[in-house]
Design a protein around this motif. Structure first.
Motif, mmCIF file in Angstrom:
data_model
loop_
_atom_site.group_PDB
_atom_site.id
_atom_site.type_symbol
_atom_site.label_atom_id
_atom_site.label_comp_id
_atom_site.label_asym_id
_atom_site.label_seq_id
_atom_site.Cartn_x
_atom_site.Cartn_y
_atom_site.Cartn_z
ATOM 1 N N GLY A 130 10.478 3.810 5.439
ATOM 2 C CA GLY A 130 11.314 4.594 6.333
ATOM 3 C C GLY A 130 10.705 5.936 6.691
ATOM 4 O O GLY A 130 9.641 6.305 6.202
ATOM 5 N N PRO A 131 11.411 6.680 7.565
ATOM 6 C CA PRO A 131 10.869 7.942 8.076
ATOM 7 C C PRO A 131 10.648 8.992 6.988
ATOM 8 O O PRO A 131 9.780 9.842 7.114
ATOM 9 C CB PRO A 131 11.916 8.420 9.083
ATOM 10 C CG PRO A 131 13.079 7.506 8.959
ATOM 11 C CD PRO A 131 12.685 6.330 8.138
ATOM 12 N N SER A 132 11.408 8.955 5.921
ATOM 13 C CA SER A 132 11.205 9.926 4.842
ATOM 14 C C SER A 132 10.528 9.261 3.647
ATOM 15 O O SER A 132 10.579 9.766 2.526
ATOM 16 C CB SER A 132 12.539 10.529 4.415
ATOM 17 O OG SER A 132 13.398 9.509 3.924
ATOM 18 N N GLY A 133 9.884 8.133 3.893
ATOM 19 C CA GLY A 133 9.259 7.365 2.820
ATOM 20 C C GLY A 133 7.864 7.819 2.491
ATOM 21 O O GLY A 133 7.350 8.804 3.015
ATOM 22 N N GLY A 134 7.269 7.094 1.597
ATOM 23 C CA GLY A 134 5.920 7.377 1.147
ATOM 24 C C GLY A 134 5.724 6.785 -0.229
ATOM 25 O O GLY A 134 6.542 6.005 -0.708
ATOM 26 N N SER A 135 4.654 7.189 -0.869
ATOM 27 C CA SER A 135 4.324 6.659 -2.191
ATOM 28 C C SER A 135 4.069 7.794 -3.157
ATOM 29 O O SER A 135 3.643 8.882 -2.767
ATOM 30 C CB SER A 135 3.075 5.779 -2.114
ATOM 31 O OG SER A 135 3.296 4.665 -1.294
ATOM 32 N N LYS A 136 4.345 7.513 -4.432
ATOM 33 C CA LYS A 136 4.005 8.453 -5.498
ATOM 34 C C LYS A 136 3.736 7.648 -6.760
ATOM 35 O O LYS A 136 4.042 6.454 -6.834
ATOM 36 C CB LYS A 136 5.090 9.499 -5.697
ATOM 37 C CG LYS A 136 6.446 8.990 -6.099
ATOM 38 C CD LYS A 136 7.416 10.170 -6.199
ATOM 39 C CE LYS A 136 8.760 9.736 -6.706
ATOM 40 N NZ LYS A 136 9.645 10.875 -6.900
ATOM 41 N N LEU A 137 3.167 8.307 -7.760
ATOM 42 C CA LEU A 137 2.840 7.634 -9.012
ATOM 43 C C LEU A 137 4.098 7.093 -9.666
ATOM 44 O O LEU A 137 5.132 7.750 -9.678
ATOM 45 C CB LEU A 137 2.138 8.589 -9.978
ATOM 46 C CG LEU A 137 0.776 9.143 -9.564
ATOM 47 C CD1 LEU A 137 0.243 10.076 -10.652
ATOM 48 C CD2 LEU A 137 -0.212 8.028 -9.294
ATOM 49 N N ALA A 138 3.992 5.912 -10.258
ATOM 50 C CA ALA A 138 5.124 5.297 -10.957
ATOM 51 C C ALA A 138 5.216 5.798 -12.395
ATOM 52 O O ALA A 138 6.258 5.652 -13.030
ATOM 53 C CB ALA A 138 4.996 3.781 -10.943
ATOM 54 N N LYS A 139 4.119 6.364 -12.897
ATOM 55 C CA LYS A 139 4.103 6.925 -14.246
ATOM 56 C C LYS A 139 3.117 8.082 -14.279
ATOM 57 O O LYS A 139 2.325 8.254 -13.347
ATOM 58 C CB LYS A 139 3.757 5.856 -15.278
ATOM 59 C CG LYS A 139 2.560 4.990 -14.982
ATOM 60 C CD LYS A 139 2.470 3.866 -15.997
ATOM 61 C CE LYS A 139 1.540 2.774 -15.560
ATOM 62 N NZ LYS A 139 1.510 1.668 -16.505
ATOM 63 N N PRO A 140 3.155 8.893 -15.317
ATOM 64 C CA PRO A 140 2.248 10.046 -15.376
ATOM 65 C C PRO A 140 0.781 9.633 -15.301
ATOM 66 O O PRO A 140 0.403 8.558 -15.789
ATOM 67 C CB PRO A 140 2.562 10.675 -16.744
ATOM 68 C CG PRO A 140 3.892 10.137 -17.144
ATOM 69 C CD PRO A 140 4.021 8.788 -16.486
ATOM 70 N N GLY A 141 -0.023 10.500 -14.732
ATOM 71 C CA GLY A 141 -1.454 10.225 -14.594
ATOM 72 C C GLY A 141 -2.140 9.984 -15.922
ATOM 73 O O GLY A 141 -3.112 9.229 -15.998
ATOM 74 N N LYS A 142 -1.639 10.597 -16.997
ATOM 75 C CA LYS A 142 -2.264 10.384 -18.315
ATOM 76 C C LYS A 142 -2.017 8.968 -18.828
ATOM 77 O O LYS A 142 -2.737 8.489 -19.700
ATOM 78 C CB LYS A 142 -1.779 11.421 -19.321
ATOM 79 C CG LYS A 142 -0.322 11.325 -19.684
ATOM 80 C CD LYS A 142 0.071 12.429 -20.646
ATOM 81 C CE LYS A 142 1.568 12.346 -20.951
ATOM 82 N NZ LYS A 142 1.979 13.443 -21.799
#
Length: 137
Positions: free
Chosen positions: A59-71
């Motif tokens: 959607g228009p305010s969508g996107g992706s981000k990490l599902a868990k911490p980078g560590k």
């Protein structure tokens, strides 16, 4: 033989997501920063999402981000998500002598693949980010 850059593209993508872990990043934004096509990023993100490494919202305010911490994300996790088959392949040669050699090669290839994945499992996404920041200074 074509060069596969999916793994390195995936690492670069995850590093961008890790830099601002609370922000949804669009494929267009990531592609612009990596100087590649958004379709390439969407394909990579799709595989990373299937592996549970990223969350995506449409959607228009969508996107992706990490599902868990980078560590908690190891480079081996990324590799297995983006390269589900071994980089080593047996030849199609099927003579009597080749059968013995193919068996030996299969064992060597399996061990080499295991060593590669074990090495990648020693580095987390956060460690990679820190190492690359040190090199910038």
């Amino acid at each position: 033989m074509a060069v596969n850059t999916r793994f390195s593209t995936g690492i670069h993508t995850l590093v961008l997501l890790a830099a601002n872990p609370d922000v949804q990043h669009t494929s267009e934004e990531i592609a612009r920063k990596l100087n590649t096509n958004p379709v390439v990023i969407r394909r990579v993100l799709s595989l990373l999402r299937q592996a549970g490494l990223v969350h995506s919202q449409k959607g228009p305010s969508g996107g992706s981000k990490l599902a868990k911490p980078g560590k908690a994300i190891k480079l081996g996790d990324v590799y297995r998500a983006l390269e589900p088959v071994s980089i080593f392949n047996e030849s199609g040669v099927s003579s009597e002598g080749a059968a013995k050699l193919n068996g030996t090669l299969t064992k060597i290839f399996h061990e080499a693949q295991g060593a590669l994945e074990a090495e990648l499992d020693t580095t987390s996404l956060n460690q990679l980010v820190k190492k690359s920041e040190k090199k910038k200074k």
